[in-house]
Each structure stands twice: as C-alpha cells, then as structure tokens.
Enzyme design. Structure first.
Site, mmCIF file in Angstrom:
data_model
loop_
_atom_site.group_PDB
_atom_site.id
_atom_site.type_symbol
_atom_site.label_atom_id
_atom_site.label_comp_id
_atom_site.label_asym_id
_atom_site.label_seq_id
_atom_site.Cartn_x
_atom_site.Cartn_y
_atom_site.Cartn_z
ATOM 1 N N HIS A 87 -5.536 -0.894 -6.277
ATOM 2 C CA HIS A 87 -4.553 -0.718 -7.359
ATOM 3 C C HIS A 87 -5.187 -0.923 -8.728
ATOM 4 O O HIS A 87 -5.055 -2.002 -9.322
ATOM 5 C CB HIS A 87 -3.378 -1.691 -7.166
ATOM 6 C CG HIS A 87 -2.425 -1.260 -6.109
ATOM 7 N ND1 HIS A 87 -1.380 -0.392 -6.355
ATOM 8 C CD2 HIS A 87 -2.383 -1.544 -4.783
ATOM 9 C CE1 HIS A 87 -0.718 -0.166 -5.231
ATOM 10 N NE2 HIS A 87 -1.311 -0.860 -4.259
ATOM 11 N N CYS B 64 -3.025 4.075 -3.568
ATOM 12 C CA CYS B 64 -2.444 3.410 -2.399
ATOM 13 C C CYS B 64 -1.664 4.425 -1.549
ATOM 14 O O CYS B 64 -2.250 5.317 -0.970
ATOM 15 C CB CYS B 64 -1.610 2.212 -2.835
ATOM 16 S SG CYS B 64 -1.309 1.073 -1.470
ATOM 17 N N GLU C 237 -4.210 0.122 -11.541
ATOM 18 C CA GLU C 237 -3.216 -0.127 -12.598
ATOM 19 C C GLU C 237 -2.916 -1.615 -12.730
ATOM 20 O O GLU C 237 -2.572 -2.085 -13.817
ATOM 21 C CB GLU C 237 -1.936 0.690 -12.335
ATOM 22 C CG GLU C 237 -0.954 0.118 -11.315
ATOM 23 C CD GLU C 237 -1.418 0.208 -9.863
ATOM 24 O OE1 GLU C 237 -2.533 0.704 -9.603
ATOM 25 O OE2 GLU C 237 -0.654 -0.244 -8.981
#
Ligand code: MN
Length: 249
Positions: free
Chosen positions: A220, A116, A222
């Site tokens: 994202h 990001c 994660e």
C-alpha cells in the site's frame, strides 16, 4: 504549466451502519489515494460501481488513467474456482464492475495502476488466478497481514532488474502488507517484478513497452506516502507522468 492528467479511481461499496441508513450502500475511496494522486499533480475523479457494464466506457471518457485501489476479496467465480474455507466476504457486483472497468480502460489505452485488491483484479482481468488465502495455501508463508501501523514497512521485496518498480525502488525495498490473497497463476503477458522472500507476488507489470502501462502492487504505497516515504510517493509521481503522456515505462 502542463494540463493536469485526470485519473479515475475505481470506487468501492461500503455498507452504512447508522440506524436510519443500516444496510444502505455508499460509494467510497480511502482518501489517502486521492491525496497521493493530488500530490503527484493529478486531478483524481471517483468512479462509482455501475450496475450496467455497458456504461463503463462512457464513465472512462475524458480520463487519462485508472487507479484500482484496495478492497475486499474477489469472488473466485471470476477465475473459475470454488470458494476455499478462508475466503473473505465478496461483492460480485463490485468485482464484475472492476474487472470490466480494467478491460475497458485497457481498450481505451489508459495507463492502469492497481493496488492490493487492484493488483489482484488486474491479474484476474487479464486471465490469471489468485491464492484465496495464501497462509493456508503457501508453505512457509510470511506474515502478510501486519498488525503494526499502516505506514510502517513490515517485509522485504526483491524487484526485477530493469522493471518500472525497480527503477523506483532499486533492487530491494521494505513494504507494508495487508493482504491474505495474492497472485497464483500469473496472467499471460505479465511479468512478476516484485516478490517477497516466501515467493509471494508483490508486484506485476505488463510486458512490452509498446502497450499502455499496466502495473499492480500488493503493498500500500498510498499509506506509506502519507508518512512521507519518498519512493512510495515517487510511484504515484511516475504513474501520473505516464498518464500525462510524459515518457515511456
Ligand atoms: Mn505482503
């Protein structure tokens, strides 16, 4: 057993809001980055924002890789633009540190993964520019700030054949999306390797296998890895393997 690679995570600054500490800064990293790296077999290390960029090479000593996570908008002064109306709040002290950290990690030959804001910071650090607010600057822009749960995918991306990302995700993937900025002018020496249907850049990789690995993704992983999305965790697994010196990219 192989020695676990030690991977630095560029820390962010968070303003405390408890009465007694109001206005004080805290160093932070969202814990899901730590978890994803640990699960991939790395030892994550938090790197606080430093005031003196001359200290960053010492901060990076002994590390095998750098992860640059998400965060606030990058101040456009760092890519030579004036602020447009829908730019968010910026923290130039943090930007200055992140950009120098990327340059120093690259000079030290470390693999770098940006997520990001981290992907945007990589593009700026290597000489590219950003859309300050893609919705008002890109005609036909899709919804890139999803209101659904963070681990839920919301739009498609197409991956460039033969790229690091395509070797993980295949020709297409569904990703989550929490960004109003993205790569405008791509940094020299990089290729766009993931793109949404509206043309928004969702992944960049440095060209040339002889150089150390540098990759940024606008989504994202994660967050999706938290919900056991296999290819999203594989992205961290592959990055950690590169940091461990296993195989090319
Ligand atoms: Mn997106």
């Amino acid at each position: 057993m192989r020695k676990k690679p030690k991977i630095g995570i560029a820390g962010g600054l968070l303003t405390a809001n408890e009465e007694i500490l109001a206005g004080a800064f805290r160093t932070y990293v969202n814990h899901n980055y730590v978890r994803a790296l640990e699960k991939a077999g790395a030892v994550p290390v938090l790197l606080p924002v430093l005031a003196d960029p001359d200290d960053l090479p010492a901060q990076l000593e002994g590390l095998d890789g750098l992860l640059v996570p998400g965060g606030a908008d990058i101040d456009p002064v760092f890519y030579g633009e004036q602020p447009r109306p829908r730019l968010g709040a910026t923290c130039p002290a943090s930007d200055r540190c992140t950009l120098a950290l990327i340059a120093d990690a690259d000079a030290a030959g470390l693999p770098i993964l940006g997520i990001c804001r981290g992907a945007q910071a990589i593009n700026v650090a290597f000489g590219g520019t950003l859309y300050q607010d893609q919705e008002s600057e890109i005609p036909g822009c899709l919804k890139h700030v999803q209101q659904s749960a963070r681990q839920q995918p919301s739009h498609a991306v197409t991956l460039a054949k033969g790229s690091f990302l395509a070797r993980i995700f295949g020709a297409a993937a569904q990703v989550n999306s929490f960004h109003h900025q993205s790569v405008k002018q791509l940094a020299p020496g990089f290729a766009v390797t993931a793109r949404a249907d509206d043309g928004v850049v969702e992944g960049i990789e440095r060209c040339g296998a002889q150089k150390n690995f540098v990759c940024g993704v606008q989504f994202h992983p994660e967050m999706m890895a938290e919900a056991d999305c296999v290819p999203m965790q594989t992205l961290f697994d592959r990055f950690v393997s590169l940091c461990a010196g296993e195989g090319g990219h």
